[in-house]
Scaffold this motif. Structure first.
Motif, PDB file in Angstrom:
ATOM      1  N   VAL A 301     142.565  78.051 -13.743  1.00  0.00           N
ATOM      2  CA  VAL A 301     142.814  77.771 -15.161  1.00  0.00           C
ATOM      3  C   VAL A 301     143.305  76.335 -15.300  1.00  0.00           C
ATOM      4  CG1 VAL A 301     144.206  78.364 -17.181  1.00  0.00           C
ATOM      5  CG2 VAL A 301     143.318  80.174 -15.701  1.00  0.00           C
ATOM      6  N   LEU A 302     142.630  75.569 -16.149  1.00  0.00           N
ATOM      7  CA  LEU A 302     142.998  74.180 -16.401  1.00  0.00           C
ATOM      8  C   LEU A 302     144.156  74.145 -17.396  1.00  0.00           C
ATOM      9  CD1 LEU A 302     142.339  71.155 -15.955  1.00  0.00           C
ATOM     10  CD2 LEU A 302     140.774  71.326 -17.913  1.00  0.00           C
ATOM     11  N   LEU A 303     145.192  73.364 -17.056  1.00  0.00           N
ATOM     12  CA  LEU A 303     146.381  73.270 -17.891  1.00  0.00           C
ATOM     13  C   LEU A 303     146.607  71.845 -18.366  1.00  0.00           C
ATOM     14  CD1 LEU A 303     149.029  75.375 -15.907  1.00  0.00           C
ATOM     15  CD2 LEU A 303     147.649  76.114 -17.860  1.00  0.00           C
ATOM     16  N   ILE A 304     147.276  71.727 -19.501  1.00  0.00           N
ATOM     17  CA  ILE A 304     147.926  70.483 -19.900  1.00  0.00           C
ATOM     18  C   ILE A 304     149.415  70.704 -19.653  1.00  0.00           C
ATOM     19  CG2 ILE A 304     148.342  68.840 -21.752  1.00  0.00           C
ATOM     20  CD1 ILE A 304     145.418  69.059 -20.774  1.00  0.00           C
ATOM     21  N   ALA A 305     150.029  69.818 -18.887  1.00  0.00           N
ATOM     22  CA  ALA A 305     151.421  70.001 -18.492  1.00  0.00           C
ATOM     23  C   ALA A 305     152.147  68.662 -18.575  1.00  0.00           C
ATOM     24  CB  ALA A 305     151.503  70.567 -17.077  1.00  0.00           C
ATOM     25  N   ASP A 306     153.473  68.735 -18.631  1.00  0.00           N
ATOM     26  CA  ASP A 306     154.258  67.511 -18.473  1.00  0.00           C
ATOM     27  C   ASP A 306     154.860  67.520 -17.071  1.00  0.00           C
ATOM     28  OD1 ASP A 306     156.333  69.342 -18.643  1.00  0.00           O
ATOM     29  OD2 ASP A 306     157.058  68.676 -20.595  1.00  0.00           O
ATOM     30  N   ASP A 307     155.850  66.711 -16.837  1.00  0.00           N
ATOM     31  CA  ASP A 307     156.429  66.648 -15.488  1.00  0.00           C
ATOM     32  C   ASP A 307     157.240  67.881 -15.140  1.00  0.00           C
ATOM     33  OD1 ASP A 307     155.299  64.191 -15.065  1.00  0.00           O
ATOM     34  OD2 ASP A 307     157.072  63.044 -15.642  1.00  0.00           O
ATOM     35  N   ARG A 308     157.455  68.752 -16.137  1.00  0.00           N
ATOM     36  CA  ARG A 308     158.380  69.853 -15.924  1.00  0.00           C
ATOM     37  C   ARG A 308     157.722  71.235 -15.976  1.00  0.00           C
ATOM     38  NH1 ARG A 308     163.304  69.301 -19.903  1.00  0.00           N
ATOM     39  NH2 ARG A 308     161.624  69.984 -21.295  1.00  0.00           N
ATOM     40  N   ARG A 309     156.700  71.412 -16.823  1.00  0.00           N
ATOM     41  CA  ARG A 309     156.177  72.769 -17.060  1.00  0.00           C
ATOM     42  C   ARG A 309     154.793  72.701 -17.711  1.00  0.00           C
ATOM     43  NH1 ARG A 309     159.589  74.231 -22.556  1.00  0.00           N
ATOM     44  NH2 ARG A 309     159.362  72.162 -23.496  1.00  0.00           N
ATOM     45  N   PRO A 310     154.062  73.834 -17.729  1.00  0.00           N
ATOM     46  CA  PRO A 310     152.790  73.892 -18.467  1.00  0.00           C
ATOM     47  C   PRO A 310     153.042  73.819 -19.970  1.00  0.00           C
ATOM     48  CG  PRO A 310     152.940  75.662 -16.841  1.00  0.00           C
ATOM     49  CD  PRO A 310     154.308  75.066 -16.967  1.00  0.00           C
ATOM     50  N   LEU A 311     152.165  73.111 -20.657  1.00  0.00           N
ATOM     51  CA  LEU A 311     152.281  72.965 -22.106  1.00  0.00           C
ATOM     52  C   LEU A 311     151.205  73.724 -22.858  1.00  0.00           C
ATOM     53  CD1 LEU A 311     152.877  69.103 -22.252  1.00  0.00           C
ATOM     54  CD2 LEU A 311     154.608  70.910 -22.106  1.00  0.00           C
ATOM     55  N   ALA A 312     150.010  73.839 -22.278  1.00  0.00           N
ATOM     56  CA  ALA A 312     148.888  74.464 -22.980  1.00  0.00           C
ATOM     57  C   ALA A 312     147.817  74.863 -21.982  1.00  0.00           C
ATOM     58  CB  ALA A 312     148.308  73.504 -24.017  1.00  0.00           C
ATOM     59  N   MET A 313     147.024  75.883 -22.344  1.00  0.00           N
ATOM     60  CA  MET A 313     145.785  76.169 -21.627  1.00  0.00           C
ATOM     61  C   MET A 313     144.744  75.201 -22.171  1.00  0.00           C
ATOM     62  SD  MET A 313     145.620  80.337 -21.451  1.00  0.00           S
ATOM     63  CE  MET A 313     144.070  80.363 -20.559  1.00  0.00           C
ATOM     64  N   ALA A 314     144.298  74.293 -21.347  1.00  0.00           N
ATOM     65  CA  ALA A 314     143.438  73.199 -21.802  1.00  0.00           C
ATOM     66  C   ALA A 314     142.184  73.731 -22.480  1.00  0.00           C
ATOM     67  CB  ALA A 314     143.061  72.309 -20.621  1.00  0.00           C
TER      68      ALA A 314
END
Length: 795
Positions: A301-314
């Protein structure tokens, strides 16, 4: 794809209107599945302003309003709406107006007060079901303006049923491009200027999975007013496209998705930490989505994340924790290209879908990602104010658009008509394709928004679509034809089908992939029952294996017909069955023979007074099989088959070859599949049925035949077929036929014995047989029976 026709016509306004326009779209491959009016027919309704409101002197819930309808003479109108107030602008039906359902408005007295018209709610105009109060119009609504024109109520809503390859038409810009190409009407799209940068706020973007996400653009917006109202024109277009208004920021992202075809996602910038990463999920990661689902993510599963955690399912849905709210003042807006293979199937795996995933898994225009971000940025600053940061972008190699050679002669052959080079060039240019000429051929490069154009045939299809399928002349086929040989030692399949149809059987066609339980119940091959041929990607869980017998489908057909109160059922099917075979052809490792199966269930005869009712049995289906095989003679030997009744099943032999099986269904399966009685059935190799003996001359005797009956007593376990085979091999030359006509056990016959009676037909073509010759032939046959089968004459 649902949209407002007036929104589309703001980009391109071709001459065809109404049904002519929808027919044009449908014939070009953009099927108009549904069309509906925004509002029902009504007239005589204008925008009005309430000047004063007084309580009705004789009714607590009514008000008397003084209303300006734009003709310079204020009117007095009685109204019971709770939101009626001075300064409100609302629709007003004038005397003589005709509302939906042919409701006429006139001057009338309401509780003693004359009312010259009616102030209207949205429900009374048929626009929506909201009847809570008057339909409030914007403060700048021109008084006296016809309400249909002001609210664009003559608009139509069109719903396109798009094929998966036409993702470029999942936007108004894409549909407008298509309409422009079809009609030649120039399209005018919104002017998109670069958003002025007023702040240094930005976020670094890192592509950790560049093949899945080769392009990611983002921009920070600061000092936003997230509570700013969404403009009415935007709300109207969203609602007419089937999307409800939520808040200005969310509405803008949805609006740009519908207009440009680029899904966007907005994050609350204050909740982000560090850089933005496009990466694959890691083991054990979870995410809480905007729809309230908490998902355990797999590593594909492709994610959009920051340095700390997943933000969204891309490309699918954002996370709840970083979503924007009415209190958001800083926002990071995403516009990206995600490879279709990285998105396809992920949402369905978790049991949901989204507008974004629907588009990304089909292919989004990677050349318009920056443009869509600029378009959204301009709308955000216009509606919500604030300041825009610099546009940040991370880029990897994008899908290549390879040139395609289009040969006009090949196109003419495929279409059945010739097109001039000028016409071909015109059509390709209208479609936005980059082209050059190499002699008579065209070298065409597809644009970034057309993922469906890859080979020459795709370009030929485009020529046909834009030129018009209905404008391609129907040319009668011309070819040099020769009759195919029809050998006498084979009969065509249609003849076999016709014989069964003439006997009252109905042909069925079932899927070749079946339930695994059917193979376990009905397959005759033990290896197939234990390990059926499984499909790698079945279309349904109950269609997971390839059939090795046609019986399962016929049994299911019987069950379906019985539920519809069909009591007499006769069915047959021809089709391939599938077996593992290391030397199999045409697919290595598999054998795919054709089979024919037939089944009879219910009454043997139509309901009548001439014969008692009885259920179809083994001998009925055996007679049908013998008729089908005629003139070939079949032999039947008792057998054990998992689909058949233990004592009422036989294998079918043609000569020395085993051709199939026949019998009644096993009672266990009749009970399992809820059949009131067991059907009788057979299944044969089809090639046996297609064989035919060459006709040969034989003299027909003009002399009378002699008949003798021979009754013998033999061991009860002795198979009759073995006796018939022996008699046939050892019969004297004058014996033409031997057939069994009686079997008896009981009184007068010893225990463990049975009586068999045979009719023997004798005839010669040259002379009349004498009694001594006839009796000698019968004695010779009996001698053989006594020596081989220990038979004795029945006295």
């Amino acid at each position: 794809m649902k949209f407002s026709e007036s929104w589309l016509r703001s980009f391109v306004d071709p001459a065809p209107k109404g049904d002519e326009f929808t027919h044009l779209l449908t014939m070009a491959g953009l099927e108009v599945e549904e069309e509906e009016a925004v509002a029902p027919a009504f007239d005589g309704v204008v925008a009005a302003e309430v000047l004063e409101v007084e309580k009705h002197p004789d009714a607590d819930r009514l008000n008397v309003c003084r209303v300006d309808v734009g003709d310079g003479v204020p009117r007095r109108i009685v109204c019971g709406a709770p939101n009626a107030a001075a300064g409100l602008k609302a629709p007003c039906a004038l005397p003589g107006a005709r509302l939906p359902n042919d409701f006429r408005i006139g001057v009338a007295k309401v509780r003693g007060v004359e009312s010259s018209g009616m102030l209207c709610s949205a429900k009374e105009l048929g626009i929506s079901e909201d009847a809570s109060g008057l339909l409030a119009l914007p403060a700048d609504a021109p008084v006296g303006e016809d309400i249909r024109r002001y609210l664009d109520l003559d608009d139509r809503l069109l719903t396109l049923k798009l094929t998966p390859n036409r993702a470029d038409c999942l936007s108004l810009v894409g549909i407008a491009r298509e309409v422009s190409a079809l009609t030649g009407t120039p399209a005018v799209f919104p002017s998109i200027a670069a958003v002025p940068v007023a702040t240094d706020l930005r976020r670094e973007i890192v592509l950790d999975a560049p093949q899945a996400c080769p392009l990611y653009c983002g921009r920070v917006f600061a000092d936003l007013d997230a509570r700013a109202p969404t403009p009415d024109w935007m709300k109207r277009r969203l609602e007419r496209s089937g999307i409800r208004s939520i808040s200005a920021l969310v509405d803008i992202t949805n609006y740009v998705m519908l207009e440009q075809g680029q899904p966007l996602h907005a994050f609350d910038n204050g909740k982000l930490a560090g850089a933005i990463h496009a990466r694959m999920a890691r083991a054990g990661e979870k995410i809480l989505l905007l729809n309230g689902q908490t998902l355990d993510l797999s590593n594909d599963v492709l994610l959009i994340a920051d340095d700390r955690r997943p933000l969204a399912m891309a490309g699918i849905m954002g996370g709840e924790d970083t979503g924007i709210t009415l209190g958001t003042t800083e926002m990071f807006l995403e516009s990206a290209f995600f490879a279709p293979r990285a998105v396809a199937g992920r949402a369905r795996r978790y049991g949901f879908g989204s507008d974004a995933s629907f588009r990304f898994e089909r292919g989004v225009d990677f050349g318009a990602s920056r443009q869509a971000l600029e378009r959204a940025g301009g709308l955000i600053l216009d509606i919500c104010g604030g300041q825009a940061g610099p546009l940040c972008e991370a880029r990897a190699p994008l899908p290549s658009r390879l040139p395609i050679r289009l040969r006009p002669r090949r196109a003419a052959k495929a279409l059945g008509m010739a097109m001039s080079g000028e016409r071909i060039g015109e059509i390709l240019a209208r479609l936005g394709l980059t082209l050059s000429q190499d002699g008579d051929d065209f070298i065409v490069t597809p644009p970034s928004w057309r993922f469906d154009i890859e080979i020459e045939e795709d370009l030929i299809e485009e020529l046909a679509r834009v030129h018009g399928y209905d404008r391609i002349p129907a040319q009668p086929p011309r070819a040099t034809l020769s009759m195919l040989p029809q050998t006498e030692n084979a009969r065509p399949l249609w003849r076999v089908r016709q014989i069964l149809a003439d006997r009252g059987f109905q042909e069925v066609i079932n899927f070749a992939f079946v339930e695994e339980a059917w193979e376990a119940d009905f397959a005759g091959d033990p290896a197939t029952r234990a390990s059926p041929i499984r499909l790698a990607n079945p279309i349904a869980s109950q269609m997971s294996v390839m059939r090795s017998t046609l019986i399962g489908g016929l049994i299911a057909n019987v069950a379906t017909n019985l539920k519809r109160r069909q009591n007499s059922i006769r069915l047959f099917e021809t089709g391939r069955c599938f077996f593992r075979d290391p030397a199999g052809l045409p697919v290595k490792g598999f054998r795919q023979p054709w089979k024919l199966a037939a089944l009879a269930h219910g009454g043997a005869l139509p309901e009548q007074w001439g014969a008692p009712a009885r259920a179809v049995d083994f001998y009925d289906i055996k007679g049908e099989l013998e008729l089908l095989l005629s003139p070939a003679a079949a032999r039947f030997e008792k057998t054990a088959h998992p689909a058949l009744h233990p004592g009422r099943g036989a294998r079918v032999l043609i000569g020395e070859r085993e051709a199939g099986f026949i019998g009644e269904l096993h009672p266990r399966w009749a009970q399992k599949y809820e059949l009131p009685t067991a059907p009788a059935l057979f299944e044969l190799d089809l090639d046996v049925l297609l064989e035919a003996r060459l006709p040969s001359h034989a003299e027909v005797s003009k002399l009378p035949a002699a008949y003798r009956d021979l009754a013998i007593v033999v061991d009860q376990k002795l198979a009759v077929q073995a006796i018939l085979d022996g008699l046939s091999r050892n019969r004297p030359g004058i014996v033409q036929e031997i057939r069994l006509f009686d079997v008896y056990t009981g009184k007068g016959i010893d225990q463990g014995k049975k009586s068999l009676a045979f009719r023997i037909v004798m005839q010669d073509t040259q002379r009349t047989l004498q009694d001594t010759e006839v009796d000698a032939a019968v004695q010779e046959l009996f001698k053989y029976l006594r020596q081989v089968f220990a038979a004795r004459l029945r006295i």
